[in-house]
Design a protein around this motif. Sequence first.
Motif, PDB file in Angstrom:
ATOM      1  N   TRP A   4       9.803  23.686   1.172  1.00  0.00           N
ATOM      2  CA  TRP A   4       9.425  22.721   2.204  1.00  0.00           C
ATOM      3  C   TRP A   4       7.926  22.457   2.189  1.00  0.00           C
ATOM      4  O   TRP A   4       7.478  21.309   2.279  1.00  0.00           O
ATOM      5  N   VAL A   5       7.143  23.529   2.078  1.00  0.00           N
ATOM      6  CA  VAL A   5       5.681  23.396   2.014  1.00  0.00           C
ATOM      7  C   VAL A   5       5.268  22.567   0.807  1.00  0.00           C
ATOM      8  O   VAL A   5       4.464  21.631   0.916  1.00  0.00           O
ATOM      9  N   GLN A   6       5.837  22.904  -0.352  1.00  0.00           N
ATOM     10  CA  GLN A   6       5.506  22.180  -1.570  1.00  0.00           C
ATOM     11  C   GLN A   6       5.936  20.719  -1.483  1.00  0.00           C
ATOM     12  O   GLN A   6       5.204  19.814  -1.898  1.00  0.00           O
ATOM     13  N   GLY A   7       7.110  20.469  -0.909  1.00  0.00           N
ATOM     14  CA  GLY A   7       7.600  19.103  -0.775  1.00  0.00           C
ATOM     15  C   GLY A   7       6.721  18.259   0.129  1.00  0.00           C
ATOM     16  O   GLY A   7       6.473  17.079  -0.163  1.00  0.00           O
ATOM     17  N   LEU A   8       6.246  18.865   1.226  1.00  0.00           N
ATOM     18  CA  LEU A   8       5.372  18.129   2.151  1.00  0.00           C
ATOM     19  C   LEU A   8       4.046  17.779   1.486  1.00  0.00           C
ATOM     20  O   LEU A   8       3.529  16.667   1.651  1.00  0.00           O
ATOM     21  N   MET A   9       3.501  18.708   0.706  1.00  0.00           N
ATOM     22  CA  MET A   9       2.254  18.430   0.007  1.00  0.00           C
ATOM     23  C   MET A   9       2.449  17.390  -1.090  1.00  0.00           C
ATOM     24  O   MET A   9       1.592  16.535  -1.321  1.00  0.00           O
ATOM     25  N   ASP A  10       3.595  17.435  -1.765  1.00  0.00           N
ATOM     26  CA  ASP A  10       3.876  16.458  -2.811  1.00  0.00           C
ATOM     27  C   ASP A  10       3.987  15.050  -2.240  1.00  0.00           C
ATOM     28  O   ASP A  10       3.557  14.076  -2.866  1.00  0.00           O
ATOM     29  N   SER A  11       4.562  14.956  -1.023  1.00  0.00           N
ATOM     30  CA  SER A  11       4.782  13.630  -0.430  1.00  0.00           C
ATOM     31  C   SER A  11       3.568  13.115   0.333  1.00  0.00           C
ATOM     32  O   SER A  11       3.325  11.909   0.369  1.00  0.00           O
ATOM     33  N   MET A  12       2.781  14.025   0.927  1.00  0.00           N
ATOM     34  CA  MET A  12       1.659  13.603   1.773  1.00  0.00           C
ATOM     35  C   MET A  12       0.289  13.940   1.189  1.00  0.00           C
ATOM     36  O   MET A  12      -0.739  13.536   1.752  1.00  0.00           O
ATOM     37  N   ILE A  17      -1.678  19.052   3.441  1.00  0.00           N
ATOM     38  CA  ILE A  17      -2.376  20.340   3.556  1.00  0.00           C
ATOM     39  C   ILE A  17      -2.983  20.475   4.940  1.00  0.00           C
ATOM     40  O   ILE A  17      -2.845  21.507   5.607  1.00  0.00           O
ATOM     41  N   LEU A  18      -3.673  19.418   5.385  1.00  0.00           N
ATOM     42  CA  LEU A  18      -4.307  19.445   6.703  1.00  0.00           C
ATOM     43  C   LEU A  18      -3.264  19.678   7.790  1.00  0.00           C
ATOM     44  O   LEU A  18      -3.451  20.530   8.674  1.00  0.00           O
ATOM     45  N   LEU A  19      -2.161  18.928   7.739  1.00  0.00           N
ATOM     46  CA  LEU A  19      -1.115  19.060   8.751  1.00  0.00           C
ATOM     47  C   LEU A  19      -0.510  20.459   8.752  1.00  0.00           C
ATOM     48  O   LEU A  19      -0.300  21.063   9.806  1.00  0.00           O
ATOM     49  N   LEU A  20      -0.229  20.995   7.576  1.00  0.00           N
ATOM     50  CA  LEU A  20       0.363  22.328   7.473  1.00  0.00           C
ATOM     51  C   LEU A  20      -0.565  23.398   8.039  1.00  0.00           C
ATOM     52  O   LEU A  20      -0.124  24.332   8.709  1.00  0.00           O
ATOM     53  N   MET A  21      -1.864  23.265   7.784  1.00  0.00           N
ATOM     54  CA  MET A  21      -2.812  24.261   8.287  1.00  0.00           C
ATOM     55  C   MET A  21      -3.009  24.152   9.799  1.00  0.00           C
ATOM     56  O   MET A  21      -3.279  25.148  10.472  1.00  0.00           O
ATOM     57  N   VAL A  22      -2.862  22.940  10.339  1.00  0.00           N
ATOM     58  CA  VAL A  22      -2.867  22.795  11.799  1.00  0.00           C
ATOM     59  C   VAL A  22      -1.655  23.526  12.375  1.00  0.00           C
ATOM     60  O   VAL A  22      -1.767  24.322  13.315  1.00  0.00           O
ATOM     61  N   LEU A  23      -0.484  23.268  11.790  1.00  0.00           N
ATOM     62  CA  LEU A  23       0.750  23.893  12.276  1.00  0.00           C
ATOM     63  C   LEU A  23       0.716  25.408  12.111  1.00  0.00           C
ATOM     64  O   LEU A  23       1.261  26.142  12.940  1.00  0.00           O
ATOM     65  N   GLU A  24       0.081  25.885  11.042  1.00  0.00           N
ATOM     66  CA  GLU A  24       0.004  27.331  10.783  1.00  0.00           C
ATOM     67  C   GLU A  24      -0.676  28.066  11.921  1.00  0.00           C
ATOM     68  O   GLU A  24      -0.342  29.210  12.239  1.00  0.00           O
ATOM     69  N   PRO A  31       2.914  30.409   7.124  1.00  0.00           N
ATOM     70  CA  PRO A  31       1.740  31.205   6.739  1.00  0.00           C
ATOM     71  C   PRO A  31       0.755  30.453   5.842  1.00  0.00           C
ATOM     72  O   PRO A  31       1.144  29.769   4.900  1.00  0.00           O
ATOM     73  N   SER A  32      -0.527  30.628   6.135  1.00  0.00           N
ATOM     74  CA  SER A  32      -1.564  30.036   5.293  1.00  0.00           C
ATOM     75  C   SER A  32      -1.546  30.652   3.904  1.00  0.00           C
ATOM     76  O   SER A  32      -1.926  29.999   2.921  1.00  0.00           O
ATOM     77  N   GLU A  33      -1.082  31.902   3.800  1.00  0.00           N
ATOM     78  CA  GLU A  33      -1.048  32.563   2.492  1.00  0.00           C
ATOM     79  C   GLU A  33       0.040  31.993   1.587  1.00  0.00           C
ATOM     80  O   GLU A  33       0.138  32.379   0.423  1.00  0.00           O
ATOM     81  N   LEU A  34       0.841  31.090   2.098  1.00  0.00           N
ATOM     82  CA  LEU A  34       1.780  30.332   1.273  1.00  0.00           C
ATOM     83  C   LEU A  34       1.260  28.910   1.038  1.00  0.00           C
ATOM     84  O   LEU A  34       1.363  28.378  -0.068  1.00  0.00           O
ATOM     85  N   ILE A  35       0.672  28.327   2.076  1.00  0.00           N
ATOM     86  CA  ILE A  35       0.199  26.936   1.999  1.00  0.00           C
ATOM     87  C   ILE A  35      -0.940  26.774   1.003  1.00  0.00           C
ATOM     88  O   ILE A  35      -0.870  25.948   0.074  1.00  0.00           O
TER      89      ILE A  35
END
Length: 204
Positions: A4-12, A17-24, A31-35
């Motif tokens: 899911w993390v990889q798919g979101l980065m591939d599409s956006m 990355i910014l959105l995922l780190m906000v959500l983290e 986890p940031s250690e996955l993002i």
Amino acid sequence: MAEWVQGLMDSMGYVGILLLMVLENVFPPIPSELIMPSAGFAAARGDMNLAVVILMGTLGSVIGTLPLYYVGRAFGEDRLVAWADKHGKWLTLSGKDIKKADDWFDRHGSKAVLFGRMVPGIRSLLSLPAGMSEMPMGTFLLFSAIGSALWSALLAGAGFALGENYDRVEQYVGPASRIILGLLAVAAVAWFLRRKREQEHAEV
């Protein structure tokens, strides 16, 4: 989660990355250690620029600290002291304890935020005491940004270096975060039991 993390980065891209780190920061199970290692791997493939990856990770992390900071700020020391004096006995917590903790954070809060932003398990939680102690916004943002930049650079750099094995970062850091949370839980229980004994002796 990794897909899911990889798919979101591939599409956006970088926005992902910014959105995922906000959500983290708001939802620690992400986890940031996955993002960030995943983003570092994307940079190693040539799909992204490593410097921009680190910048987006840092920016997202800093933005993500703000909700809990404002929750702490809204709650405030005075309300927390009043609540502890009225209802805190069952937690062996008093307004005096809150004031001591707040005084400690006033003296060491900048260092706590700086280094705490690089400690899995507590990095997002530090925003609460920072807000409660009314740490100036500029100071909070500055030390959050420095700590977040170092953490983002470390994770993204590891993902860049490990390439397809970037998921090893999470395999090592994930257990470390659980150990830290476990130690904090043990420390909290030990503090609670010690305060309970002190209260019982005081009532005798």
